[in-house]
Design a protein around this motif. Sequence first.
Motif: not given
Length: 216
Positions: A168, A171, A193, A197
């Motif tokens: 995370h 990202y 997102r 993920l």
Amino acid sequence: MQTLGITGLSKSQVSEMAKDLDTQVEAFRTRPLDEGPYRFVAADALVLKVREHGRVVKIACMVATGINNQGYREILGAAVGSAETKEGWLTFFRDLAARGLSGVELITSDAHAGLVEAAGAVFGGASWQRCRTHYAANLMSVCPKSEWLGVKTLVHSVYTQPNAEDVHEQYQKVLDTVEHRLPAVFAHLEAAREEVLAFTKFPKELWRKVWSNNPN
């Protein structure tokens, strides 16, 4: 057939062979799904060419692959339709559920709206993982060609992190890098997102099996 040493084969023999194969295929497609619970399911539609009424046409073959309780991938079912539609996926998923598909926690697929909506209707308790390979192709469509190699490398770095927290964080670093220079890429990544993920909610040893539907 000649390569197998069979030099003569009548139409009736071919017909009998086809009937036997039909029986086996039907048994496979309708078998009870009792090796579950199948926590992880990948779904995809393959475009195939078939001969129909003397001409070659394209059809959509919907395929679902699950991970059984021994940890192995298993083809759960396949169905064909003239095109990939929400209605087709809905019928397909309902059939899988009727045959015993249960305990699904994550469904991995591309972003076909009909597939995602149908999966949510039948397996409402499951999360959705957007296939990383399909997503890269979608992202490439909004990225300048001259920038794609760099963006692709950045996105790939997300999947090489050792744990969910680092995934995370990486990202977010990718988002920060492209926010002002490539606003279309930033918007695409930001919007995707959560579904890109989704795999991070599960143990790392499963990530490679659930973040893509490529096995199909």
